[in-house]
Write an enzyme that holds these catalytic residues in place. Structure first.
Site, PDB file in Angstrom:
ATOM      1  N   GLU A   1      18.025  -1.621 -17.442  1.00  0.00           N
ATOM      2  CA  GLU A   1      19.278  -2.227 -17.905  1.00  0.00           C
ATOM      3  C   GLU A   1      20.481  -1.333 -17.637  1.00  0.00           C
ATOM      4  OE1 GLU A   1      21.026  -4.525 -18.579  1.00  0.00           O
ATOM      5  OE2 GLU A   1      20.432  -5.815 -20.223  1.00  0.00           O
ATOM      6  N   ASP A   2      21.617  -1.959 -17.556  1.00  0.00           N
ATOM      7  CA  ASP A   2      22.857  -1.216 -17.387  1.00  0.00           C
ATOM      8  C   ASP A   2      23.371  -0.705 -18.727  1.00  0.00           C
ATOM      9  OD1 ASP A   2      23.262  -3.761 -18.281  1.00  0.00           O
ATOM     10  OD2 ASP A   2      24.705  -4.334 -16.740  1.00  0.00           O
TER      11      ASP A   2
ATOM     12  N   ARG B   1      32.475  -4.892 -10.681  1.00  0.00           N
ATOM     13  CA  ARG B   1      31.076  -4.458 -10.588  1.00  0.00           C
ATOM     14  C   ARG B   1      30.869  -3.393  -9.520  1.00  0.00           C
ATOM     15  NH1 ARG B   1      27.689  -7.937 -13.496  1.00  0.00           N
ATOM     16  NH2 ARG B   1      28.301 -10.124 -13.553  1.00  0.00           N
TER      17      ARG B   1
ATOM     18  N   ASP C   1      24.553  -2.924 -25.813  1.00  0.00           N
ATOM     19  CA  ASP C   1      25.710  -2.993 -26.706  1.00  0.00           C
ATOM     20  C   ASP C   1      25.205  -3.348 -28.099  1.00  0.00           C
ATOM     21  OD1 ASP C   1      28.074  -3.370 -27.993  1.00  0.00           O
ATOM     22  OD2 ASP C   1      28.832  -4.940 -26.681  1.00  0.00           O
TER      23      ASP C   1
ATOM     24  N   LYS D   1      23.376  -9.747 -13.718  1.00  0.00           N
ATOM     25  CA  LYS D   1      23.607  -9.111 -12.437  1.00  0.00           C
ATOM     26  C   LYS D   1      23.886  -7.627 -12.629  1.00  0.00           C
ATOM     27  CE  LYS D   1      26.035 -13.316 -11.265  1.00  0.00           C
ATOM     28  NZ  LYS D   1      27.404 -13.892 -11.113  1.00  0.00           N
TER      29      LYS D   1
ATOM     30  N   PHE E   1      35.055  -1.314 -24.108  1.00  0.00           N
ATOM     31  CA  PHE E   1      34.575  -2.197 -23.046  1.00  0.00           C
ATOM     32  C   PHE E   1      34.700  -1.477 -21.707  1.00  0.00           C
ATOM     33  CE2 PHE E   1      34.274  -5.679 -20.108  1.00  0.00           C
ATOM     34  CZ  PHE E   1      33.256  -6.418 -20.678  1.00  0.00           C
ATOM     35  N   VAL E   2      33.564  -1.340 -21.026  1.00  0.00           N
ATOM     36  CA  VAL E   2      33.544  -0.576 -19.780  1.00  0.00           C
ATOM     37  C   VAL E   2      33.163  -1.465 -18.599  1.00  0.00           C
ATOM     38  CG1 VAL E   2      33.087   1.656 -20.852  1.00  0.00           C
ATOM     39  CG2 VAL E   2      31.162   0.170 -20.252  1.00  0.00           C
TER      40      VAL E   2
HETATM   41  P1  IMP Z   1      24.038  -6.766 -25.826  1.00  0.00           P
HETATM   42  O1  IMP Z   1      25.219  -6.865 -26.746  1.00  0.00           O
HETATM   43  O2  IMP Z   1      23.321  -5.453 -25.992  1.00  0.00           O
HETATM   44  O3  IMP Z   1      23.117  -7.941 -25.974  1.00  0.00           O
HETATM   45  O4  IMP Z   1      24.652  -6.767 -24.368  1.00  0.00           O
HETATM   46  C1  IMP Z   1      24.502  -7.877 -23.513  1.00  0.00           C
HETATM   47  C2  IMP Z   1      25.167  -7.700 -22.199  1.00  0.00           C
HETATM   48  O5  IMP Z   1      26.561  -7.663 -22.400  1.00  0.00           O
HETATM   49  C3  IMP Z   1      24.875  -6.446 -21.396  1.00  0.00           C
HETATM   50  O6  IMP Z   1      23.685  -6.494 -20.680  1.00  0.00           O
HETATM   51  C4  IMP Z   1      26.074  -6.442 -20.472  1.00  0.00           C
HETATM   52  O7  IMP Z   1      25.853  -7.307 -19.386  1.00  0.00           O
HETATM   53  C5  IMP Z   1      27.164  -6.976 -21.363  1.00  0.00           C
HETATM   54  N1  IMP Z   1      28.006  -5.900 -21.894  1.00  0.00           N
HETATM   55  C6  IMP Z   1      27.913  -5.242 -23.067  1.00  0.00           C
HETATM   56  N2  IMP Z   1      28.862  -4.314 -23.185  1.00  0.00           N
HETATM   57  C7  IMP Z   1      29.591  -4.377 -22.033  1.00  0.00           C
HETATM   58  C8  IMP Z   1      30.713  -3.634 -21.525  1.00  0.00           C
HETATM   59  O8  IMP Z   1      31.261  -2.710 -22.155  1.00  0.00           O
HETATM   60  N3  IMP Z   1      31.163  -4.002 -20.286  1.00  0.00           N
HETATM   61  C9  IMP Z   1      30.588  -4.977 -19.549  1.00  0.00           C
HETATM   62  N4  IMP Z   1      29.540  -5.683 -19.982  1.00  0.00           N
HETATM   63  C10 IMP Z   1      29.033  -5.379 -21.211  1.00  0.00           C
END
Ligand code: IMP
Length: 186
Positions: free
Chosen positions: A103-104, A169, A107, A47, A156-157
């Site tokens: 993408e937002d 959100r 990570d 989302k 963590f944001v």
């Molecule tokens: P990935 O670790 O790049 O696979 O990230 C997967 C998902 O984790 C992202 O699309 C976000 O939805 C969530 N995510 C990663 N870092 C954060 C954060 O700092 N805050 C909130 N959600 C996060």
């Protein structure tokens, strides 16, 4: 203070709504140039990408299509699991389409590494990635966004679509969640 209701839960604002809008406008010009003559399919990952999709798509002045996927990610914790599961698939056939994942945040990059391969295996002509935010760990997964908003520290944001346990959100800016919030919740 904009967030008087949750001020005790946030440490600092990292990226403001205004900075995001301005950067998305710049990226929109790049995307318009790169996809001239094409009708790219923007794929948002639910989302978290809802806000960026809404703002970015409206900043574009080329024809685009939009679709959505939902994949499993963090659940209620703040650590990436690396396990990716499709919760909602695309309605669109991506074969022979130019796909731009919107993408937002990247990570670890595990989600996008998997998603890019998945869309290519369905026959997409190209799969590029736009992300508003990137954390340093993304480098480990060797995932390089084609369009990047901002590099942020490894914190963590929340806000601008990003949640902790489905909360925050709706905040307009991206802010660091105070560690005491998730320390208390686990
Ligand atoms: P990935 O670790 O790049 O696979 O990230 C997967 C998902 O984790 C992202 O699309 C976000 O939805 C969530 N995510 C990663 N870092 C954060 C954060 O700092 N805050 C909130 N959600 C996060």
């Amino acid at each position: 203070m904009r967030y008087s209701d949750v001020a005790d839960q946030l440490d600092e604002v990292l990226v403001t709504e205004e900075q995001i809008r301005a950067r998305l406008d710049e990226l929109a010009r790049d995307v318009e140039r790169d996809y001239a003559g094409e009708i790219p399919l923007l794929v948002g990952v639910l989302k978290g990408a809802v806000m960026v999709m809404a703002d970015f798509a409206r900043a574009l002045h080329i024809p685009v299509m939009m679709d959505w996927m939902a994949v499993s990610s963090y659940g209620n914790t703040t650590q990436s699991s690396g396990v990716v599961r499709i919760l909602k698939d695309l309605d669109t056939d991506v074969a022979n389409r130019h796909v731009l994942i919107v993408e937002d945040i990247i990570d670890t990059g595990l989600t996008l590494t998997w998603l890019r391969e998945n869309l290519l295996s369905r026959g997409a002509t190209s799969v590029k990635i736009l992300t508003v935010l990137r954390k340093p760990d993304a480098v480990v997964a060797d995932i390089v966004p084609d369009y990047l908003g901002f590099d942020i520290p490894n914190k963590f944001v929340v806000g601008y679509g990003l949640d902790y346990a489905e909360r925050y959100r709706h905040l307009r800016d991206v802010a660091v969640l105070s560690p005491h919030v998730y320390a208390d919740g686990e």
